[in-house]
Design a protein around this motif. Structure first.
Motif, short mmCIF file in Angstrom:
data_model
loop_
_atom_site.label_atom_id
_atom_site.label_comp_id
_atom_site.label_asym_id
_atom_site.label_seq_id
_atom_site.Cartn_x
_atom_site.Cartn_y
_atom_site.Cartn_z
N LEU A 40 71.57 41.75 -3.67
CA LEU A 40 72.60 42.60 -3.07
C LEU A 40 71.98 43.75 -2.29
N LEU A 41 71.01 44.42 -2.91
CA LEU A 41 70.35 45.54 -2.23
C LEU A 41 69.63 45.05 -0.98
N SER A 42 68.98 43.89 -1.06
CA SER A 42 68.25 43.34 0.08
C SER A 42 69.20 43.02 1.23
N GLU A 43 70.32 42.38 0.92
CA GLU A 43 71.26 42.00 1.98
C GLU A 43 71.91 43.23 2.59
N THR A 44 72.14 44.27 1.79
CA THR A 44 72.71 45.50 2.32
C THR A 44 71.72 46.19 3.24
N LEU A 45 70.45 46.17 2.88
CA LEU A 45 69.42 46.72 3.77
C LEU A 45 69.35 45.94 5.08
N ILE A 46 69.44 44.62 4.98
CA ILE A 46 69.42 43.79 6.20
C ILE A 46 70.58 44.18 7.11
N ALA A 47 71.77 44.34 6.54
CA ALA A 47 72.94 44.72 7.33
C ALA A 47 72.76 46.09 7.97
N ALA A 48 72.19 47.03 7.22
CA ALA A 48 72.00 48.38 7.75
C ALA A 48 70.98 48.40 8.88
N VAL A 49 69.89 47.65 8.73
CA VAL A 49 68.86 47.60 9.77
C VAL A 49 69.40 46.91 11.01
N GLN A 50 70.16 45.86 10.80
CA GLN A 50 70.78 45.15 11.92
C GLN A 50 71.68 46.07 12.74
N GLU A 51 72.51 46.85 12.06
CA GLU A 51 73.42 47.75 12.75
C GLU A 51 72.69 48.89 13.44
N ALA A 52 71.57 49.33 12.86
CA ALA A 52 70.82 50.44 13.45
C ALA A 52 70.18 50.05 14.78
N ALA A 53 69.98 48.76 14.99
CA ALA A 53 69.35 48.31 16.24
C ALA A 53 70.06 47.05 16.73
N TRP A 54 71.40 47.14 16.88
CA TRP A 54 72.18 45.94 17.15
C TRP A 54 71.85 45.32 18.50
N GLU A 55 71.67 46.12 19.55
CA GLU A 55 71.40 45.53 20.86
C GLU A 55 70.11 44.71 20.83
N ARG A 56 69.09 45.26 20.21
CA ARG A 56 67.83 44.53 20.09
C ARG A 56 68.02 43.28 19.23
N THR A 57 68.77 43.44 18.14
CA THR A 57 69.02 42.31 17.25
C THR A 57 69.79 41.21 17.97
N ARG A 58 70.80 41.60 18.72
CA ARG A 58 71.61 40.61 19.44
C ARG A 58 70.76 39.82 20.43
N ASP A 59 69.87 40.50 21.16
CA ASP A 59 69.01 39.82 22.12
C ASP A 59 68.07 38.84 21.41
N ARG A 60 67.52 39.27 20.29
CA ARG A 60 66.60 38.39 19.56
C ARG A 60 67.35 37.20 18.96
N MET A 61 68.57 37.45 18.46
CA MET A 61 69.37 36.34 17.93
C MET A 61 69.68 35.32 19.02
N GLY A 62 70.02 35.83 20.21
CA GLY A 62 70.31 34.94 21.32
C GLY A 62 69.11 34.09 21.70
N ALA A 63 67.94 34.72 21.74
CA ALA A 63 66.72 33.99 22.08
C ALA A 63 66.40 32.95 21.01
#
Length: 287
Positions: free
Chosen positions: A249-272
């Motif tokens: 639970l703590l790990s997944e919550t950290l993943i969500a927080a990091v994803q939101e902190a850098a969403w534009e970068r995350t979105r581009d990497r997910m697309g690639a």
């Protein structure tokens, strides 16, 4: 579930006097072993008086130093208990309800107590460190928790660059630290029975000036001595094995927080990444 002495200390820490905080620091430094000597020895090591020790353990809710030490001995026994002994101790007081209900009740209790003990400010600080792409991230786990470390690594690798998984069970794990620099982040999972390889990894990381994040159990791994941040997760359930639900639970919550902190970068990497998946036809498509 009863609070550990360590959890009680952290809960009342802001209300302690300067001398009591000094004493608390000594107890937590080599917990729980540091509190198992005589009251005089503990007072001398902390640089406080014996009455100060007596007053503080009463602030923690114990009737006196003997009860405090008895609690520490119980915790130490719990830390070193193997799976077979755990199962035998639990079964003596096993409730009559179905295992589905008993196990779930225990996990829900673990989640509540774990979340209550996580300081939001420290959680946010760790999420910011993990989102900072100027810092490399290294992730390691132990015999049981390696699965959690792999899970965190897989997701952070999609979110950002420079994420490395360290396999501490391999003789080659020191190679992974060749490029570790001051300011980089090392995330280590370690629950009872604590492993020597992850402790040595933490010592080396601290010596190199890395920021170490420990995800551990309620008794706290010895790695805490070298960690900048430590999250204590409840793991006891009616089983011979400990539960890692709260760590996940703590790990997944950290993943969500990091994803939101850098969403534009995350979105581009997910697309690639999706483009690569499409090119390799790894996943089936039904439309």
């Amino acid at each position: 579930m009863a609070q550990t002495a360590q959890e009680r200390i952290r809960k009342v820490h802001d209300t302690l006097t300067r001398a009591e905080r000094q004493l608390a620091g000594t107890i937590l430094e080599n917990y729980p072993m540091s509190g198992l000597g005589s009251i005089t020895r503990l007072a001398e090591k902390s640089g406080v008086s014996s009455p100060t020790v007596a007053r503080m353990v009463q602030k923690l809710g114990y009737s006196g130093f003997p009860e405090f030490q008895a609690a520490l001995r119980d915790e130490l026994e719990a830390q070193i208990t193997g799976p077979i002994a755990k199962r035998e101790m639990w079964s003596k007081a096993a409730p009559q309800g179905h295992i589905l209900n008993r196990f779930t009740d225990a996990v829900i209790g673990n989640i509540r107590q774990t979340l209550a003990s996580v300081p939001p400010g420290e959680f946010d600080a760790v999420a910011a460190l993990l989102a900072d792409e100027s810092r490399a991230v290294y992730i390691a786990g132990g015999r049981i928790t390696h699965a959690l470390s792999e899970y965190l690594h897989l997701h952070l690798q999609v979110i950002r660059r420079h994420v490395q998984h360290i396999r501490t069970t391999s003789n080659a794990w020191p190679h992974a630290l060749l490029d570790l620099e001051a300011g980089d982040v090392v995330v280590i999972y370690d629950i009872r029975r604590y492993e020597n390889s992850t402790l040595k990894l933490a010592e080396i990381a601290a010596a190199k000036g890395a920021k170490t994040v420990l995800i551990t159990d309620q008794w706290q791994s010895p790695i805490a001595r070298h960690a900048d941040y430590a999250f204590n997760c409840r793991i006891e359930v009616p089983s011979a094995w400990d539960s890692t639900v709260t760590l996940m639970l703590l790990s997944e919550t950290l993943i969500a927080a990091v994803q939101e902190a850098a969403w534009e970068r995350t979105r581009d990497r997910m697309g690639a990444l999706e483009e690569i998946f499409d090119a390799t036809k790894i996943f089936r498509k039904f439309v």
